[in-house]
Design a protein around this motif. Structure first.
Motif, PDB file in Angstrom:
ATOM      1  N   UNK A  24      31.429  56.273  45.373  1.00 41.23           N
ATOM      2  CA  UNK A  24      30.635  55.691  46.449  1.00 41.23           C
ATOM      3  C   UNK A  24      30.844  56.456  47.744  1.00 41.23           C
ATOM      4  N   UNK A  25      30.052  56.115  48.749  1.00 35.89           N
ATOM      5  CA  UNK A  25      30.219  56.769  50.044  1.00 35.89           C
ATOM      6  C   UNK A  25      31.593  56.472  50.639  1.00 35.89           C
ATOM      7  N   UNK A  26      32.104  55.259  50.446  1.00 39.03           N
ATOM      8  CA  UNK A  26      33.453  54.944  50.917  1.00 39.03           C
ATOM      9  C   UNK A  26      34.473  55.798  50.170  1.00 39.03           C
ATOM     10  N   UNK A  27      34.307  55.966  48.866  1.00 38.04           N
ATOM     11  CA  UNK A  27      35.208  56.829  48.100  1.00 38.04           C
ATOM     12  C   UNK A  27      35.131  58.272  48.595  1.00 38.04           C
ATOM     13  N   UNK A  28      33.935  58.724  48.929  1.00 35.95           N
ATOM     14  CA  UNK A  28      33.770  60.080  49.431  1.00 35.95           C
ATOM     15  C   UNK A  28      34.385  60.261  50.819  1.00 35.95           C
ATOM     16  N   UNK A  29      34.497  59.178  51.574  1.00 34.05           N
ATOM     17  CA  UNK A  29      35.160  59.298  52.874  1.00 34.05           C
ATOM     18  C   UNK A  29      36.641  59.617  52.704  1.00 34.05           C
ATOM     19  N   UNK A  30      37.215  59.236  51.569  1.00 33.72           N
ATOM     20  CA  UNK A  30      38.617  59.547  51.271  1.00 33.72           C
ATOM     21  C   UNK A  30      38.736  60.901  50.589  1.00 33.72           C
ATOM     22  N   UNK A  31      37.876  61.139  49.586  1.00 30.83           N
ATOM     23  CA  UNK A  31      37.975  62.368  48.804  1.00 30.83           C
ATOM     24  C   UNK A  31      36.596  62.744  48.287  1.00 30.83           C
ATOM     25  N   UNK A  32      35.928  63.655  48.991  1.00 29.24           N
ATOM     26  CA  UNK A  32      34.655  64.196  48.535  1.00 29.24           C
ATOM     27  C   UNK A  32      34.902  65.439  47.695  1.00 29.24           C
ATOM     28  N   UNK A  37      35.333  69.821  53.781  1.00 31.39           N
ATOM     29  CA  UNK A  37      36.433  68.930  54.149  1.00 31.39           C
ATOM     30  C   UNK A  37      36.416  67.737  53.210  1.00 31.39           C
ATOM     31  N   UNK A  38      37.464  67.564  52.412  1.00 31.64           N
ATOM     32  CA  UNK A  38      37.493  66.495  51.416  1.00 31.64           C
ATOM     33  C   UNK A  38      37.498  65.117  52.067  1.00 31.64           C
ATOM     34  N   UNK A  39      38.145  64.983  53.213  1.00 31.95           N
ATOM     35  CA  UNK A  39      38.254  63.695  53.895  1.00 31.95           C
ATOM     36  C   UNK A  39      37.246  63.628  55.035  1.00 31.95           C
ATOM     37  N   UNK A  40      36.495  62.530  55.078  1.00 36.10           N
ATOM     38  CA  UNK A  40      35.472  62.323  56.103  1.00 36.10           C
ATOM     39  C   UNK A  40      35.829  61.045  56.857  1.00 36.10           C
ATOM     40  N   UNK A  41      36.714  61.201  57.848  1.00 38.51           N
ATOM     41  CA  UNK A  41      37.350  60.042  58.477  1.00 38.51           C
ATOM     42  C   UNK A  41      36.994  59.864  59.948  1.00 38.51           C
ATOM     43  N   UNK A  42      35.988  60.610  60.439  1.00 36.89           N
ATOM     44  CA  UNK A  42      35.677  60.585  61.871  1.00 36.89           C
ATOM     45  C   UNK A  42      34.536  59.624  62.206  1.00 36.89           C
ATOM     46  N   UNK A  43      34.542  58.483  61.535  1.00 36.28           N
ATOM     47  CA  UNK A  43      33.531  57.468  61.804  1.00 36.28           C
ATOM     48  C   UNK A  43      32.525  57.348  60.673  1.00 36.28           C
ATOM     49  N   UNK A  44      31.679  56.331  60.767  1.00 41.08           N
ATOM     50  CA  UNK A  44      30.668  56.056  59.750  1.00 41.08           C
ATOM     51  C   UNK A  44      29.504  55.326  60.404  1.00 41.08           C
ATOM     52  N   UNK A  45      28.425  55.168  59.656  1.00 41.88           N
ATOM     53  CA  UNK A  45      27.299  54.389  60.161  1.00 41.88           C
ATOM     54  C   UNK A  45      26.320  54.052  59.059  1.00 41.88           C
ATOM     55  N   UNK A  46      25.565  52.979  59.274  1.00 38.68           N
ATOM     56  CA  UNK A  46      24.478  52.602  58.375  1.00 38.68           C
ATOM     57  C   UNK A  46      23.286  52.180  59.220  1.00 38.68           C
ATOM     58  N   UNK A  47      22.096  52.552  58.774  1.00 33.99           N
ATOM     59  CA  UNK A  47      20.841  52.105  59.383  1.00 33.99           C
ATOM     60  C   UNK A  47      19.984  51.538  58.261  1.00 33.99           C
TER      61      UNK A  47
END
Length: 258
Positions: A24-32, A37-47
């Motif tokens: 999932x996108x949350x899983x990818x925020x930890x390890x893509x 960059x495997x970790x995507x930890x600089x914020x998030x958003x949904x529209x």
């Protein structure tokens, strides 16, 4: 680089994309897996779109995996069209105003990629945003500048042409004042009803974009990285402009106006 996922089709709960899949996108925020960059930890958003013309918007600076509000909201909200993004900054500050998606009127926009050397010509890029739109420039990212320039170039009337002109303007600035890679873009955007996507690079390393029909056939996913294993995912060719509905997909060449 960032990770994102978009959905169009019969309404589903947002967590069916954002939280529940094995990748999932949350899983990818930890390890893509398909990201510099495997970790995507600089914020998030949904529209997300519902009964109003303008999309709802929720963004924050926490890592997506650690925000309980994100899990609660996605568990309760249903939508037939939404965009979700987890951010890995390429240089600008971690702030809510720099988190994707960006919105203006009915439009929402999110981006993975970079404009080479943007910090060297940010003022010139901002000058391409007309006065009547500049009040919407809340952050400092190249992505938000690209979005607002595209609106100025006629995004409402001509989504493909406006994006080709906007991308071309920023790539031209990068070629004159920046550095390589001059332009890499994997983006999704919508004004409700249709989901658009772009995959392009000035070199041979265009950010990945995939699409797939959902298992029940009632929707379509467009993502920067597959949400689960399987052969259902189709890679969008580099240099493409895509129009998606739940039923149809149209892919055309994307050639920036330099």
């Amino acid at each position: 680089m960032c990770r994102w996922a978009a959905y169009i089709g019969a309404p589903v709960y947002l967590d069916e994309v954002v939280c529940k899949p094995e990748q999932s996108l949350v899983a990818q925020s930890i390890h893509a897996f398909e990201c510099k960059t495997q970790t995507n930890a600089d914020g998030f958003g949904i529209a997300w779109y519902d009964s109003r013309e303008e999309p709802g918007l929720y963004r924050d600076t926490h890592p997506a995996w650690s925000d309980p509000n994100l899990r609660s909201i996605t568990h309760q909200v249903r939508s037939g069209l939404f965009l979700a993004h987890v951010r890995a900054s390429t240089g600008t500050a971690t702030s809510r105003n720099n988190c994707h998606p960006f919105t203006h009127g009915c439009w929402s926009f999110m981006h993975n990629g970079q404009v080479g050397g943007f910090e060297n010509f940010r003022r010139r890029a901002d000058m391409m945003i007309p006065d009547e739109l500049y009040g919407a420039r809340k952050g400092a990212t190249d992505s938000e500048a690209l979005f607002l320039i595209a609106i100025a170039e006629g995004l409402y009337e001509d989504p493909k042409g406006a994006m080709q002109r906007a991308v071309g303007k920023l790539e031209s600035l990068s070629r004159e004042f920046g550095h390589t890679p001059h332009m890499r873009i994997g983006a999704a955007f919508s004004c409700g009803g249709v989901l658009y996507a772009v995959r392009y690079a000035s070199d041979h390393l265009a950010p990945t974009v995939y699409s797939s029909k959902t298992a029940d056939g009632r929707g379509r996913l467009v993502v920067s990285e597959p949400l689960h294993k399987g052969e259902c995912w189709q890679s969008v060719p580099a240099g493409s402009f895509c129009r998606y509905t739940a039923e149809d997909a149209e892919i055309e060449d994307f050639v920036p106006v330099l």
